[in-house]
Design a protein around this motif. Structure first.
Motif, PDB file in Angstrom:
ATOM      1  N   VAL A   1     -59.534 -71.165 -52.174  1.00 42.57           N
ATOM      2  CA  VAL A   1     -60.648 -71.948 -51.419  1.00 42.57           C
ATOM      3  C   VAL A   1     -60.627 -73.433 -52.044  1.00 42.57           C
ATOM      4  O   VAL A   1     -60.589 -74.306 -51.330  1.00 42.57           O
ATOM      5  N   PRO A   2     -61.222 -73.468 -53.197  1.00 37.97           N
ATOM      6  CA  PRO A   2     -61.360 -74.717 -53.999  1.00 37.97           C
ATOM      7  C   PRO A   2     -59.905 -75.648 -54.062  1.00 37.97           C
ATOM      8  O   PRO A   2     -60.087 -76.831 -53.750  1.00 37.97           O
ATOM      9  N   PHE A   3     -58.966 -74.882 -53.982  1.00 31.88           N
ATOM     10  CA  PHE A   3     -57.683 -75.716 -54.202  1.00 31.88           C
ATOM     11  C   PHE A   3     -57.262 -76.123 -52.803  1.00 31.88           C
ATOM     12  O   PHE A   3     -57.177 -77.429 -52.719  1.00 31.88           O
ATOM     13  N   LEU A   4     -57.391 -75.382 -51.877  1.00 34.41           N
ATOM     14  CA  LEU A   4     -57.093 -75.930 -50.470  1.00 34.41           C
ATOM     15  C   LEU A   4     -57.932 -76.782 -49.759  1.00 34.41           C
ATOM     16  O   LEU A   4     -57.737 -77.763 -49.180  1.00 34.41           O
TER      17      LEU A   4
ATOM     18  N   ARG B   1     -57.150 -80.325 -50.932  1.00 30.89           N
ATOM     19  CA  ARG B   1     -56.036 -80.928 -50.270  1.00 30.89           C
ATOM     20  C   ARG B   1     -55.936 -81.266 -49.086  1.00 30.89           C
ATOM     21  O   ARG B   1     -55.493 -82.404 -48.486  1.00 30.89           O
ATOM     22  N   LEU B   2     -57.104 -80.565 -48.515  1.00 29.71           N
ATOM     23  CA  LEU B   2     -57.310 -80.727 -46.943  1.00 29.71           C
ATOM     24  C   LEU B   2     -58.359 -81.692 -46.426  1.00 29.71           C
ATOM     25  O   LEU B   2     -59.621 -81.570 -46.099  1.00 29.71           O
ATOM     26  N   ARG B   3     -57.967 -83.141 -46.734  1.00 26.13           N
ATOM     27  CA  ARG B   3     -58.956 -84.207 -46.592  1.00 26.13           C
ATOM     28  C   ARG B   3     -58.410 -84.837 -45.184  1.00 26.13           C
ATOM     29  O   ARG B   3     -57.343 -85.256 -45.132  1.00 26.13           O
ATOM     30  N   PRO B   4     -59.425 -84.915 -44.049  1.00 24.44           N
ATOM     31  CA  PRO B   4     -58.908 -85.661 -43.080  1.00 24.44           C
ATOM     32  C   PRO B   4     -58.588 -86.988 -42.987  1.00 24.44           C
ATOM     33  O   PRO B   4     -58.928 -87.668 -43.978  1.00 24.44           O
ATOM     34  N   LEU B   5     -57.727 -87.514 -42.197  1.00 22.05           N
ATOM     35  CA  LEU B   5     -57.309 -88.886 -42.149  1.00 22.05           C
ATOM     36  C   LEU B   5     -58.419 -89.704 -41.927  1.00 22.05           C
ATOM     37  O   LEU B   5     -59.215 -89.228 -40.956  1.00 22.05           O
ATOM     38  N   PRO B   6     -58.660 -90.870 -42.326  1.00 23.05           N
ATOM     39  CA  PRO B   6     -59.756 -91.570 -41.966  1.00 23.05           C
ATOM     40  C   PRO B   6     -59.520 -92.005 -40.484  1.00 23.05           C
ATOM     41  O   PRO B   6     -58.312 -92.490 -40.280  1.00 23.05           O
TER      42      PRO B   6
ATOM     43  N   LEU C   1     -47.914 -79.288 -40.345  1.00 21.60           N
ATOM     44  CA  LEU C   1     -47.868 -77.927 -40.313  1.00 21.60           C
ATOM     45  C   LEU C   1     -48.576 -77.257 -41.403  1.00 21.60           C
ATOM     46  O   LEU C   1     -48.913 -76.089 -41.741  1.00 21.60           O
ATOM     47  N   GLN C   2     -48.044 -77.900 -42.754  1.00 19.54           N
ATOM     48  CA  GLN C   2     -48.797 -77.468 -43.961  1.00 19.54           C
ATOM     49  C   GLN C   2     -50.212 -77.433 -43.810  1.00 19.54           C
ATOM     50  O   GLN C   2     -50.943 -76.488 -44.152  1.00 19.54           O
ATOM     51  N   ALA C   3     -51.094 -78.387 -43.094  1.00 13.57           N
ATOM     52  CA  ALA C   3     -52.333 -78.154 -42.889  1.00 13.57           C
ATOM     53  C   ALA C   3     -52.975 -77.094 -42.069  1.00 13.57           C
ATOM     54  O   ALA C   3     -53.716 -76.249 -42.433  1.00 13.57           O
ATOM     55  N   LEU C   4     -52.065 -76.631 -40.868  1.00 15.05           N
ATOM     56  CA  LEU C   4     -52.268 -75.842 -39.981  1.00 15.05           C
ATOM     57  C   LEU C   4     -52.299 -74.528 -40.639  1.00 15.05           C
ATOM     58  O   LEU C   4     -52.934 -73.485 -40.632  1.00 15.05           O
ATOM     59  N   ARG C   5     -51.222 -74.282 -41.488  1.00 12.07           N
ATOM     60  CA  ARG C   5     -50.959 -72.949 -42.258  1.00 12.07           C
ATOM     61  C   ARG C   5     -52.240 -72.863 -43.290  1.00 12.07           C
ATOM     62  O   ARG C   5     -52.682 -71.664 -43.525  1.00 12.07           O
ATOM     63  N   ALA C   6     -52.806 -74.023 -43.851  1.00 13.68           N
ATOM     64  CA  ALA C   6     -53.716 -73.732 -44.766  1.00 13.68           C
ATOM     65  C   ALA C   6     -54.957 -73.312 -44.003  1.00 13.68           C
ATOM     66  O   ALA C   6     -55.802 -72.630 -44.302  1.00 13.68           O
TER      67      ALA C   6
ATOM     68  N   ARG D   1     -66.257 -73.714 -44.289  1.00 16.48           N
ATOM     69  CA  ARG D   1     -66.561 -74.581 -42.977  1.00 16.48           C
ATOM     70  C   ARG D   1     -66.522 -75.900 -43.398  1.00 16.48           C
ATOM     71  O   ARG D   1     -66.451 -76.712 -42.423  1.00 16.48           O
ATOM     72  N   PRO D   2     -66.893 -76.693 -44.356  1.00 17.37           N
ATOM     73  CA  PRO D   2     -67.080 -78.027 -44.379  1.00 17.37           C
ATOM     74  C   PRO D   2     -65.729 -78.648 -44.139  1.00 17.37           C
ATOM     75  O   PRO D   2     -65.728 -79.997 -43.476  1.00 17.37           O
ATOM     76  N   VAL D   3     -64.572 -77.935 -44.459  1.00 20.49           N
ATOM     77  CA  VAL D   3     -63.127 -78.462 -44.265  1.00 20.49           C
ATOM     78  C   VAL D   3     -62.850 -78.713 -42.748  1.00 20.49           C
ATOM     79  O   VAL D   3     -62.554 -79.715 -42.406  1.00 20.49           O
ATOM     80  N   PHE D   4     -63.163 -77.572 -41.984  1.00 19.97           N
ATOM     81  CA  PHE D   4     -63.194 -77.584 -40.553  1.00 19.97           C
ATOM     82  C   PHE D   4     -64.191 -78.658 -39.901  1.00 19.97           C
ATOM     83  O   PHE D   4     -63.521 -79.330 -38.924  1.00 19.97           O
TER      84      PHE D   4
END
Length: 530
Positions: free
Chosen positions: A397-400, A403-408, A481-486, A499-502
């Protein structure tokens, strides 16, 4: 010695002569008698013939299965407790093989507390509605007949489906007859005419407004239920359609065709083909979407049960275990369990969310390797990475999330600047602009199409067409694809920390693919909490 009426392939006495075994042609089961008394020695629970249909109750607490053998025996519907594998009861009454089952989505009859199950079978032109909790048949839904018209003795009900709100039930019969009833009153609401052969499969769209049907006439048709009219026919097929299914969000319609065509995927709203899944030379029997829409289970002849990734149309995993072809599939409502019914007379339950091994301590280097594997073209490799990350949720969870920061969100001016950079004098700038536009995906489509109208240079035209072709064929970039699998890993873990990532992706790019997927994950997590 009674109980078997088919071809006899082999006979053998036990060494002490007290029992006689028979191998027959009805299914991959043995018949066994006590010689002195003629008593059937086989276990009395479980199927003895082919399993043609399986269905989970809405809460996942019950599983129904049914089928039959070549002699019209073993026609009872069996109700199981999935958590223990215990057979709870038999629903008896069908005259011959049972072809189809469906639980009402809300699980209950109007005004009651019973678990409602619909079934259809051979040599009957009506649908039976059962209280699966008590085992009683509560109603029969019959097509309206004209005065003096008799029901054909050889007609069958080969497909049934409930609308998502449980108010409508559709059934497919021989001669291409498709009937829709009001479940509460039992009144016939619609008769949809167009198919020229037996209907093999039915699926309601999630909003209940449309109904998809597949038939032996080699067509897939979409019907508008309000007007009772055909909306469109999908694809051109050279073999019969055996199974159809809507994705849970209603965006895609899938169909399995014949012995070699495989699975077709279309946009339900437009009829545009999204892709195909080639399952090999084996005859395809059934398919089912996982509740999150990311995985498609496909059952085939020759012991074939496989999981395919919808986004890439590539195989994720093969599930060996059945000794015969897989005729029926159903995911549990939470998506964790897959039920498969087979010609080998068994129903198997698969834990499709099982993590890869025991929860190990993942080093930073190993986490980086798994992150890279999530972008792999090889879907099997990516699936192993997903399960390895699921085995270590406290690290994953903390690792992903890091990495999963939305594009500005890019201003229109900045987007236009990126498009202009496609014609920059430096190759590095041109290549970076191409990558940025690929990440923007459908958000950049209007700008790319305008660029083509400007008659750009040959290289720019090639880059723009490549980006547009990727959108047209629904091919995802490696980063997306990497983001969708994460996303899949985080949603399966499902803790408050994900939840904050989504929420960030849904907020920053609401119309982009990742934003839409993030919003869908949030909705499924909310339903799981309630």
């Amino acid at each position: 010695l009674r109980g078997y009426q088919g071809w006899v392939n082999g006979l053998a006495f036990s060494p002490d002569g007290k029992a006689l075994a028979l191998a027959g042609a009805d299914a991959e089961t043995l018949h066994l008698w006590e010689v002195a008394s003629g008593r059937d020695l086989r276990p009395q629970c479980g199927h003895r013939g082919h399993v043609h249909a399986v269905a989970f109750a809405p809460d996942g607490g019950l599983l129904a299965s049914a089928g039959g053998d070549r002699q019209g025996q073993d026609t009872a519907i069996r109700v199981w407790e999935p958590a223990t594998g215990r057979e709870l009861r038999l629903l008896e009454g069908h005259a011959d093989t049972v072809h189809c089952l469906a639980f009402a989505p809300d699980g209950t009859r109007s005004g009651g507390s019973s678990v409602l199950l619909a079934s259809g079978g051979e040599r009957e032109d009506f649908v039976r509605l059962w209280d699966a909790g008590s085992g009683t048949c509560v109603r029969q839904l019959r097509p309206t007949r004209g005065k003096g018209e008799e029901a054909p003795s050889d007609r069958r009900v080969s497909a049934v489906a409930f609308s998502r709100d449980g108010t409508l039930l559709a059934a497919g019969l021989d001669e291409g007859l498709l009937v829709v009833w009001d479940v509460t009153s039992g009144a016939e609401r619609r008769r949809l005419v167009g198919h020229e052969g037996r209907i093999t499969s039915l699926a309601f769209s999630p909003d209940g407004a449309r109904l998809a049907s597949g038939s032996l006439d080699r067509s897939v048709r979409l019907w508008d239920l309000a007007g009772g009219k055909e909306v469109r026919t999908f694809g051109k097929h050279e073999d019969t359609i055996r199974t159809v299914a809507f994705s849970p969000d209603g965006r895609l319609l899938a169909a399995g065709a014949g012995d070699w065509e495989g699975v077709w995927l279309w946009e339900a709203a437009t009829g545009k083909e999204v892709g195909r899944i080639a399952v090999g030379d084996a005859r395809l029997y059934h398919l089912a979407f996982a509740p999150d829409g990311r995985t498609l289970a496909v059952g085939c002849a020759g012991r074939g049960l496989r999981l395919w990734e919808v986004a890439t149309r590539k195989e994720r995993r093969c599930l060996p275990g059945h000794a015969g072809g897989v005729h029926a599939l159903a995911f549990s409502p939470d998506g964790r369990t897959l039920a498969s019914g087979s010609k080998d007379s068994t129903v198997l339950l698969w834990d499709v969310h099982t993590a890869e091994g025991a929860a190990p301590g993942l080093t930073q280097a190993r986490l980086e390797e798994l992150w890279a594997d999530l972008s792999a073209e090889d879907a099997c490799r990516a699936d192993r990475a997903i399960r390895a990350l699921l085995a270590a949720p406290e690290q994953a969870v903390p690792f992903l999330t890091g990495r999963l920061r939305p594009l500005p969100v890019l201003s229109p001016e900045r987007q236009a600047e990126i498009v202009r950079d496609l014609d920059h004098s430096r190759y590095r700038v041109r290549d970076r602009a191409t990558s940025e536009l690929a990440r923007l995906g459908e958000l950049a489509e209007p700008l790319l199409r305008r660029k083509l109208i400007e008659a750009p240079s040959l290289e720019v035209r090639q880059r723009v067409r490549m980006l547009l072709d990727r959108l047209d064929t629904a091919t995802l970039s490696a980063a997306n694809l990497q983001a969708l699998r994460a996303f899949e890993v985080l949603e399966r873990i499902g803790t408050a920390a994900v939840r904050p990532v989504f929420e960030a992706h849904a907020r920053e790019a609401p119309a982009a693919r990742l934003g839409l997927e993030a919003r869908a994950s949030l909705e499924r997590l909310a339903r799981r909490e309630h």
